[in-house]
Design a protein around this motif. Structure first.
Motif, mmCIF file in Angstrom:
data_model
loop_
_atom_site.group_PDB
_atom_site.id
_atom_site.type_symbol
_atom_site.label_atom_id
_atom_site.label_comp_id
_atom_site.label_asym_id
_atom_site.label_seq_id
_atom_site.Cartn_x
_atom_site.Cartn_y
_atom_site.Cartn_z
ATOM 1 N N ILE A 1 0.809 -1.218 0.000
ATOM 2 C CA ILE A 1 0.000 0.000 0.000
ATOM 3 C C ILE A 1 0.845 1.272 0.000
ATOM 4 O O ILE A 1 0.329 2.363 -0.257
ATOM 5 C CB ILE A 1 -0.978 0.033 1.199
ATOM 6 N N ALA A 2 2.146 1.158 0.287
ATOM 7 C CA ALA A 2 3.014 2.339 0.357
ATOM 8 C C ALA A 2 3.811 2.493 -0.934
ATOM 9 O O ALA A 2 4.397 1.532 -1.425
ATOM 10 C CB ALA A 2 3.968 2.231 1.540
ATOM 11 N N PRO A 3 3.860 3.703 -1.513
ATOM 12 C CA PRO A 3 4.653 3.919 -2.727
ATOM 13 C C PRO A 3 6.149 3.889 -2.442
ATOM 14 O O PRO A 3 6.573 3.996 -1.274
ATOM 15 C CB PRO A 3 4.214 5.312 -3.198
ATOM 16 N N ASN A 4 6.937 3.749 -3.490
ATOM 17 C CA ASN A 4 8.397 3.707 -3.346
ATOM 18 C C ASN A 4 9.057 5.062 -3.594
ATOM 19 O O ASN A 4 10.265 5.194 -3.444
ATOM 20 C CB ASN A 4 8.993 2.679 -4.314
ATOM 21 N N THR A 5 8.274 6.056 -3.998
ATOM 22 C CA THR A 5 8.829 7.368 -4.331
ATOM 23 C C THR A 5 8.588 8.356 -3.185
ATOM 24 O O THR A 5 7.659 8.177 -2.390
ATOM 25 C CB THR A 5 8.174 7.914 -5.613
ATOM 26 N N PRO A 6 9.391 9.427 -3.106
ATOM 27 C CA PRO A 6 9.243 10.415 -2.023
ATOM 28 C C PRO A 6 8.123 11.416 -2.293
ATOM 29 O O PRO A 6 8.318 12.615 -2.254
ATOM 30 C CB PRO A 6 10.616 11.098 -2.014
ATOM 31 N N CYS A 7 6.917 10.904 -2.576
ATOM 32 C CA CYS A 7 5.775 11.752 -2.911
ATOM 33 C C CYS A 7 4.927 12.009 -1.654
ATOM 34 O O CYS A 7 5.192 11.447 -0.598
ATOM 35 C CB CYS A 7 4.937 11.079 -3.995
#
Length: 420
Positions: A207-213
């Motif tokens: 559920i967590a993205p890999n980018t610093p967004c």
């Protein structure tokens, strides 16, 4: 009035859905809005910033000219504030379309949506369609974003939902704090109405993205209530806000049935055919096999990131009848497998190496001679040897790549009977 926005983010900064959430919160104080949409288009587009997803806000009120101008001004200021215009690959676009023009041109818009799912559309094509349906567009830099912006406006069912939780501004770019056990518990309690929360094979939170967004996490599902319940089960870092989007995630809308002769690069396909070359491992940890229908043959690949799914592919053999779901790579022309459906399994037999006369062990002596019994020394021809049917270590049904390798649009097996 419909507002479409796309291509505002980069891999390092911002998020188009966050921008949509900010706009929604501003506009809802004055206007009535429909649930916002987050729509993914053809995943094979090369110039996408991240997931090739555009957003759409729909204002339900009847608007006068002054209202429309005010809304456009708000949208333009927000896009300029929350777009990473410094990134070379970020080329934002905004599309405005009145409700009347939307209704009047519904078929044109439906066709555009299908084209955007299956093909890579040129910028001038999007511009022509926007003008044809009476819309307006604003481009920043190259302006590729108008392609996805119109796609988000044009989308049609089927839909699922995604709840996106956003981080406090002070946490952007820092490591996310999400309790793994709470995600697992949430996944089990909300199944099958939420999906792709956790990959049990690879022990990874999905559920967590890999980018610093700005996104803290995103939970996907088919019931809004299940998403809200799931949101409150996830423990860890505090979210600043959340928004629920209507989306085409998990619907397979990027795939369509094609005969092999009609396949072309950079599109999504479902192909029915017989395996004509047994799966084999190739360099890079990938597994490849060839499937054929009555019009031709094509290679299909399970790439290394699909992990244990490759073991399923290795169990297939020549003569098996399957459906392959995936996207088409350009060079070499191959199908990148997202899932398969095994429809018919070829019977496999092995030779009974016991001597039919004394029960001893047979040893091969060459195709012309046959086999010779080690015990009684009799020669047994190939045609005399009993064949034993081998039980296949694979069954009829669907098999899919693990969550870590699944695309946004790919339909998980758990939704096959829930979404039509």
């Amino acid at each position: 009035m419909f507002i479409g926005i796309d291509d505002t983010d980069s891999r390092e900064r911002f998020c188009t859905t966050y921008l949509a959430t900010i706009l929604y919160d501003i506009l809802k104080d004055t206007y009535n809005l429909n649930i916002p949409k987050l729509i993914r288009l053809n995943p094979m587009v090369k110039y996408k910033t991240r997931g090739n997803g555009g957003v759409c806000l729909e204002i339900l009120d009847n608007l006068d000219k002054k209202d429309k101008e005010e809304i456009k001004d708000i949208v333009i200021k927000a896009v300029e504030k929350y777009s990473d215009l410094s990134c070379e690959n970020t080329n934002p676009g905004i599309v405005f379309l009145d409700k009347e023009n939307f209704k009047k041109n519904r078929e044109i818009l439906k066709n555009y949506y299908r084209e955007a799912l299956f093909n890579i559309l040129p910028l001038d094509y999007a511009e022509k369609v926007i003008k044809k349906v009476g819309g307006e567009f604003i481009k920043y830099k190259k302006g590729y974003g108008i392609i996805g912006a119109l796609g988000a406006i044009s989308s049609t069912p089927p839909y699922t939902y995604e709840l996106l939780a956003y981080r406090e501004r002070s946490k952007w770019g820092k490591k996310r704090e999400i309790d793994e056990r709470s995600v697992i518990e949430m996944d089990k309690k909300t199944f099958p109405y939420t999906f792709d929360n956790y990959d049990y094979e690879n022990k990874k939170i999905l559920i967590a993205p890999n980018t610093p967004c700005p996104v803290l996490f995103g939970i996907r599902g088919i019931k809004i209530k299940s998403l809200i319940d799931a949101y409150f089960m996830v423990k860890g870092e505090r979210a600043e806000r959340f928004m629920i989007f209507k989306t085409n995630h998990g619907t397979d809308v990027h795939l369509r049935y094609l005969k092999i002769k009609d396949i072309y690069p950079n599109t999504g396909v479902i192909v029915y055919g017989y395996i004509v070359e047994k799966p084999k491992d190739i360099e890079g940890g990938h597994v490849i096999f060839k499937v054929s229908d009555d019009t031709g043959a094509i290679d299909c690949v399970a790439y290394e990131p699909t992990k244990g799914f490759r073991d399923v592919i290795r169990k297939l053999t020549v003569g098996d009848y399957i459906a392959v779901y995936g996207t088409v790579r350009e060079k070499p022309l191959t199908i990148n497998i997202e899932k398969i459906k095994v429809l018919k399994l070829e019977d496999i037999y092995k030779l009974d190496k016991k001597c039919p006369y004394c029960g001893g062990t047979l040893k091969a002596k060459g195709r012309k001679v046959g086999y010779k019994c080690r015990k009684c020394k009799k020669i047994v021809g190939y045609e005399e040897i009993k064949k034993i049917k081998v039980e296949r270590d694979i069954k009829i049904g669907f098999y899919e790549v693990p969550g870590v390798a699944r695309r946004h649009l790919s339909k998980p097996i758990q939704l096959i009977d829930l979404i039509k």
